[in-house]
Scaffold this active site. Structure first.
Site, short mmCIF file in Angstrom:
data_model
loop_
_atom_site.label_atom_id
_atom_site.label_comp_id
_atom_site.label_asym_id
_atom_site.label_seq_id
_atom_site.Cartn_x
_atom_site.Cartn_y
_atom_site.Cartn_z
N GLU A 92 45.92 43.30 44.89
CA GLU A 92 45.07 43.54 43.74
C GLU A 92 44.03 44.62 44.06
O GLU A 92 43.46 44.65 45.15
CB GLU A 92 44.36 42.23 43.39
CG GLU A 92 43.23 42.32 42.39
CD GLU A 92 42.41 41.04 42.35
OE1 GLU A 92 41.58 40.95 41.43
OE2 GLU A 92 42.59 40.17 43.22
N ILE A 94 40.41 46.05 43.74
CA ILE A 94 39.07 45.51 43.49
C ILE A 94 38.14 46.66 43.10
O ILE A 94 37.88 47.55 43.91
CB ILE A 94 38.50 44.78 44.73
CG1 ILE A 94 39.40 43.61 45.13
CG2 ILE A 94 37.07 44.31 44.48
CD1 ILE A 94 39.42 42.45 44.18
N ASP A 191 36.81 39.15 61.71
CA ASP A 191 36.52 40.56 62.01
C ASP A 191 35.46 41.05 61.02
O ASP A 191 35.62 42.07 60.35
CB ASP A 191 37.79 41.40 61.89
CG ASP A 191 37.62 42.82 62.46
OD1 ASP A 191 36.62 43.06 63.17
OD2 ASP A 191 38.48 43.67 62.19
#
Length: 283
Positions: A92, A94, A191
Protein backbone atom coordinates in the site's frame (compact mmCIF):
# COMPACT_ATOMS: atom_id res chain seq x y z
CA UNK A 1 15.81 -0.89 -14.06
CA UNK A 2 12.15 -1.58 -14.74
CA UNK A 3 11.83 -3.86 -17.73
CA UNK A 4 8.75 -4.21 -19.92
CA UNK A 5 8.38 -7.77 -18.62
CA UNK A 6 8.18 -6.51 -15.02
CA UNK A 7 5.74 -3.74 -15.91
CA UNK A 8 3.51 -6.22 -17.72
CA UNK A 9 3.57 -8.55 -14.72
CA UNK A 10 2.58 -5.76 -12.32
CA UNK A 11 -0.21 -4.59 -14.63
CA UNK A 12 -1.60 -8.13 -14.68
CA UNK A 13 -1.30 -8.32 -10.90
CA UNK A 14 -3.10 -5.00 -10.42
CA UNK A 15 -5.61 -5.62 -13.23
CA UNK A 16 -4.90 -2.05 -14.32
CA UNK A 17 -2.58 -0.20 -16.59
CA UNK A 18 0.37 1.52 -14.92
CA UNK A 19 0.30 5.09 -16.19
CA UNK A 20 3.34 6.41 -14.29
CA UNK A 21 6.35 5.12 -12.37
CA UNK A 22 8.60 7.15 -10.06
CA UNK A 23 11.61 6.06 -7.99
CA UNK A 24 11.55 6.55 -4.22
CA UNK A 25 14.76 7.49 -2.44
CA UNK A 26 16.08 6.14 0.85
CA UNK A 27 16.87 2.51 0.07
CA UNK A 28 20.47 1.31 -0.20
CA UNK A 29 19.51 -2.33 -0.66
CA UNK A 30 16.45 -2.24 -2.89
CA UNK A 31 15.10 -0.35 -5.86
CA UNK A 32 11.84 1.27 -4.74
CA UNK A 33 9.14 2.69 -6.99
CA UNK A 34 5.70 4.25 -6.79
CA UNK A 35 3.38 2.92 -9.48
CA UNK A 36 0.36 5.01 -10.41
CA UNK A 37 -2.72 3.45 -12.01
CA UNK A 38 -5.97 5.22 -12.94
CA UNK A 39 -7.40 4.39 -9.49
CA UNK A 40 -4.53 4.20 -6.98
CA UNK A 41 -0.84 4.19 -6.14
CA UNK A 42 1.24 1.29 -4.86
CA UNK A 43 4.83 0.96 -3.67
CA UNK A 44 7.02 -1.77 -5.17
CA UNK A 45 10.43 -2.87 -3.90
CA UNK A 46 12.76 -4.86 -6.14
CA UNK A 47 15.98 -6.73 -5.42
CA UNK A 48 18.05 -9.77 -6.37
CA UNK A 49 16.72 -13.23 -5.55
CA UNK A 50 20.22 -14.66 -5.24
CA UNK A 51 21.72 -11.81 -3.23
CA UNK A 52 18.93 -11.46 -0.65
CA UNK A 53 17.03 -14.77 -0.53
CA UNK A 54 13.56 -14.57 1.05
CA UNK A 55 14.12 -10.95 2.17
CA UNK A 56 10.73 -9.75 1.00
CA UNK A 57 8.89 -12.75 2.41
CA UNK A 58 10.47 -11.96 5.78
CA UNK A 59 9.62 -8.27 5.48
CA UNK A 60 6.05 -9.07 4.51
CA UNK A 61 5.63 -11.30 7.56
CA UNK A 62 7.13 -8.63 9.79
CA UNK A 63 4.77 -5.98 8.44
CA UNK A 64 1.82 -8.33 8.83
CA UNK A 65 2.80 -9.10 12.44
CA UNK A 66 2.88 -5.39 13.24
CA UNK A 67 -0.38 -4.81 11.37
CA UNK A 68 -2.17 -7.57 13.27
CA UNK A 69 -1.71 -5.68 16.54
CA UNK A 70 -3.89 -2.81 15.22
CA UNK A 71 -1.69 -0.27 16.99
CA UNK A 72 0.43 1.61 14.47
CA UNK A 73 -0.41 2.51 10.90
CA UNK A 74 1.48 -0.09 8.86
CA UNK A 75 1.56 -0.38 5.04
CA UNK A 76 -0.61 -3.29 3.90
CA UNK A 77 1.27 -5.99 2.03
CA UNK A 78 -0.41 -6.60 -1.35
CA UNK A 79 1.89 -9.27 -2.75
CA UNK A 80 5.42 -10.62 -2.85
CA UNK A 81 6.99 -13.11 -5.25
CA UNK A 82 9.87 -13.75 -7.63
CA UNK A 83 10.00 -12.97 -11.33
CA UNK A 84 13.04 -14.71 -12.71
CA UNK A 85 16.10 -13.30 -10.93
CA UNK A 86 14.11 -10.42 -9.42
CA UNK A 87 12.17 -10.49 -6.15
CA UNK A 88 9.45 -7.94 -5.44
CA UNK A 89 7.31 -6.72 -2.57
CA UNK A 90 4.18 -4.72 -3.36
CA UNK A 91 2.64 -2.59 -0.63
CA UNK A 92 0.00 0.00 0.00
CA UNK A 93 1.16 3.54 -0.77
CA UNK A 94 1.18 5.76 2.32
CA UNK A 95 0.54 9.44 1.67
CA UNK A 96 2.51 11.63 4.06
CA UNK A 97 1.48 14.69 6.04
CA UNK A 98 2.49 16.96 8.91
CA UNK A 99 2.86 15.87 12.53
CA UNK A 100 -0.10 16.62 14.77
CA UNK A 101 0.57 18.44 18.04
CA UNK A 102 0.27 15.17 19.94
CA UNK A 103 2.41 13.16 17.47
CA UNK A 104 5.14 12.21 19.94
CA UNK A 105 2.62 11.41 22.68
CA UNK A 106 0.76 9.10 20.32
CA UNK A 107 4.02 7.53 19.15
CA UNK A 108 5.17 6.83 22.72
CA UNK A 109 1.83 5.39 23.74
CA UNK A 110 1.59 3.17 20.68
CA UNK A 111 5.17 1.91 21.04
CA UNK A 112 4.50 0.94 24.66
CA UNK A 113 1.34 -0.90 23.57
CA UNK A 114 3.26 -2.70 20.82
CA UNK A 115 5.92 -3.85 23.26
CA UNK A 116 3.23 -5.31 25.53
CA UNK A 117 2.47 -7.89 22.83
CA UNK A 118 4.39 -10.93 23.99
CA UNK A 119 5.11 -14.57 23.19
CA UNK A 120 6.22 -17.63 25.21
CA UNK A 121 9.73 -17.28 23.75
CA UNK A 122 12.36 -14.82 22.55
CA UNK A 123 12.76 -15.00 18.77
CA UNK A 124 10.38 -15.21 15.85
CA UNK A 125 8.75 -17.79 13.62
CA UNK A 126 11.62 -17.47 11.14
CA UNK A 127 14.85 -15.61 10.48
CA UNK A 128 14.77 -12.24 8.76
CA UNK A 129 17.15 -9.37 8.00
CA UNK A 130 18.70 -6.38 9.75
CA UNK A 131 19.36 -4.09 6.81
CA UNK A 132 21.19 -6.23 4.27
CA UNK A 133 22.44 -8.77 6.84
CA UNK A 134 20.74 -11.98 7.96
CA UNK A 135 19.14 -11.76 11.39
CA UNK A 136 18.59 -14.96 13.36
CA UNK A 137 15.51 -15.72 15.42
CA UNK A 138 15.83 -19.23 16.84
CA UNK A 139 13.50 -19.41 19.83
CA UNK A 140 15.20 -18.91 23.21
CA UNK A 141 13.97 -19.10 26.78
CA UNK A 142 15.75 -16.01 28.15
CA UNK A 143 16.64 -12.49 27.05
CA UNK A 144 20.31 -13.15 27.76
CA UNK A 145 20.45 -16.34 25.67
CA UNK A 146 18.59 -14.68 22.81
CA UNK A 147 20.74 -11.57 22.75
CA UNK A 148 24.05 -13.44 22.89
CA UNK A 149 23.30 -16.35 20.54
CA UNK A 150 20.92 -14.73 18.06
CA UNK A 151 22.20 -11.17 17.94
CA UNK A 152 25.80 -10.67 19.10
CA UNK A 153 27.54 -13.94 18.24
CA UNK A 154 26.58 -13.93 14.53
CA UNK A 155 27.68 -10.30 14.15
CA UNK A 156 30.99 -10.85 15.95
CA UNK A 157 31.66 -13.90 13.75
CA UNK A 158 30.92 -11.90 10.60
CA UNK A 159 33.19 -9.09 11.84
CA UNK A 160 35.95 -11.64 12.43
CA UNK A 161 35.55 -12.90 8.87
CA UNK A 162 35.91 -9.33 7.65
CA UNK A 163 39.19 -8.93 9.54
CA UNK A 164 38.07 -7.15 12.71
CA UNK A 165 39.34 -8.55 16.00
CA UNK A 166 38.06 -8.05 19.55
CA UNK A 167 39.56 -9.25 22.80
CA UNK A 168 37.64 -10.22 25.95
CA UNK A 169 34.38 -11.02 24.13
CA UNK A 170 33.78 -14.08 26.30
CA UNK A 171 34.31 -12.02 29.47
CA UNK A 172 31.99 -9.39 28.03
CA UNK A 173 29.26 -12.00 27.53
CA UNK A 174 29.69 -13.31 31.06
CA UNK A 175 29.44 -9.83 32.55
CA UNK A 176 26.20 -9.12 30.68
CA UNK A 177 24.32 -12.01 32.25
CA UNK A 178 23.42 -10.11 35.41
CA UNK A 179 22.80 -6.81 33.63
CA UNK A 180 20.07 -7.83 31.20
CA UNK A 181 16.66 -7.61 32.90
CA UNK A 182 14.46 -10.70 32.76
CA UNK A 183 11.33 -9.20 31.27
CA UNK A 184 8.87 -10.98 29.03
CA UNK A 185 9.70 -10.73 25.32
CA UNK A 186 7.95 -7.89 23.52
CA UNK A 187 7.13 -7.50 19.85
CA UNK A 188 9.70 -4.97 18.63
CA UNK A 189 10.13 -3.20 15.34
CA UNK A 190 13.79 -4.18 15.51
CA UNK A 191 15.34 -1.42 13.36
CA UNK A 192 13.65 1.68 14.70
CA UNK A 193 15.80 4.58 13.57
CA UNK A 194 14.54 7.91 12.25
CA UNK A 195 14.32 6.70 8.65
CA UNK A 196 11.94 3.85 9.48
CA UNK A 197 8.91 5.83 10.51
CA UNK A 198 6.74 8.14 8.45
CA UNK A 199 4.16 10.78 9.22
CA UNK A 200 0.86 9.60 7.79
CA UNK A 201 -1.38 12.07 5.98
CA UNK A 202 -3.51 12.16 9.15
CA UNK A 203 -0.48 13.34 11.13
CA UNK A 204 0.03 10.07 13.03
CA UNK A 205 3.10 7.77 13.04
CA UNK A 206 3.48 4.98 10.51
CA UNK A 207 6.18 2.29 10.81
CA UNK A 208 8.05 0.83 7.82
CA UNK A 209 10.98 -1.53 7.09
CA UNK A 210 10.79 -3.68 10.23
CA UNK A 211 13.19 -6.35 11.49
CA UNK A 212 10.72 -7.81 13.96
CA UNK A 213 11.17 -10.31 16.76
CA UNK A 214 9.85 -11.02 20.21
CA UNK A 215 12.86 -9.57 21.96
CA UNK A 216 14.02 -7.35 24.83
CA UNK A 217 12.01 -4.17 24.32
CA UNK A 218 14.97 -2.02 25.32
CA UNK A 219 16.47 -2.88 21.91
CA UNK A 220 14.00 -0.55 20.19
CA UNK A 221 14.59 2.15 22.78
CA UNK A 222 18.38 1.85 22.35
CA UNK A 223 18.23 2.04 18.55
CA UNK A 224 16.03 5.13 18.79
CA UNK A 225 18.68 6.82 20.95
CA UNK A 226 21.62 5.73 18.79
CA UNK A 227 21.11 8.09 15.84
CA UNK A 228 18.46 10.43 17.25
CA UNK A 229 15.39 11.75 15.48
CA UNK A 230 12.87 11.16 18.28
CA UNK A 231 11.54 13.79 20.67
CA UNK A 232 12.09 13.33 24.41
CA UNK A 233 8.30 13.48 24.93
CA UNK A 234 7.99 10.09 23.23
CA UNK A 235 10.19 8.42 25.85
CA UNK A 236 8.51 10.22 28.74
CA UNK A 237 5.07 9.05 27.62
CA UNK A 238 6.35 5.53 26.91
CA UNK A 239 7.71 5.31 30.46
CA UNK A 240 4.38 6.45 31.90
CA UNK A 241 2.45 3.80 29.94
CA UNK A 242 4.93 0.90 30.28
CA UNK A 243 7.70 1.84 32.72
CA UNK A 244 11.18 0.65 31.83
CA UNK A 245 13.23 -1.31 34.36
CA UNK A 246 15.41 0.87 36.61
CA UNK A 247 18.72 2.03 35.14
CA UNK A 248 17.56 1.47 31.57
CA UNK A 249 19.62 4.41 30.32
CA UNK A 250 22.77 2.73 31.62
CA UNK A 251 21.94 -0.33 29.52
CA UNK A 252 21.48 1.49 26.21
CA UNK A 253 25.07 0.77 25.05
CA UNK A 254 24.53 -2.96 25.62
CA UNK A 255 21.73 -3.03 23.06
CA UNK A 256 23.32 -0.46 20.75
CA UNK A 257 26.28 -2.82 20.36
CA UNK A 258 24.21 -5.05 18.08
CA UNK A 259 23.33 -2.22 15.74
CA UNK A 260 26.88 -0.85 15.75
CA UNK A 261 28.23 -4.30 14.89
CA UNK A 262 25.77 -4.51 12.01
CA UNK A 263 26.94 -1.11 10.78
CA UNK A 264 30.56 -2.24 11.14
CA UNK A 265 29.83 -5.28 9.01
CA UNK A 266 28.05 -3.27 6.32
CA UNK A 267 29.85 0.07 6.27
CA UNK A 268 33.30 -0.80 7.60
CA UNK A 269 35.91 0.38 10.05
CA UNK A 270 34.41 3.77 11.00
CA UNK A 271 32.29 1.88 13.56
CA UNK A 272 35.13 -0.26 14.95
CA UNK A 273 36.14 2.01 17.84
CA UNK A 274 32.53 2.48 18.94
CA UNK A 275 32.19 -1.29 19.25
CA UNK A 276 35.47 -1.60 21.13
CA UNK A 277 34.49 1.13 23.61
CA UNK A 278 31.29 -0.68 24.59
CA UNK A 279 33.10 -3.97 25.11
CA UNK A 280 35.71 -2.26 27.27
CA UNK A 281 33.06 -0.71 29.55
CA UNK A 282 31.68 -4.14 30.45
CA UNK A 283 34.97 -6.05 30.74
Amino acid sequence: MLSSVLIQHFEELLSEKIIATAPLSGGDINQVYVFTTPTRKVVVKLNSVSKFPDMFEAEAKGLSSLNETNIFIIPEVLDYAEIGATAFLMMEYIATGTKTLDFWKVFGTQLAMLHRHSAPYFGFEEDNYIGSLPQYNTKCSSAFEFYITQRLEPQFELARQKGFSFSDVDRFYKNLENKIPEEKPGLIHGDLWGGNYMVHKNGKPCLIDPAVAFAPREMDIAMMHLFGGFDVELFEVYHEVFPLVANWKDRLPIWQLYYLLAHLNVFGSSYYQSVRRIIKVYC
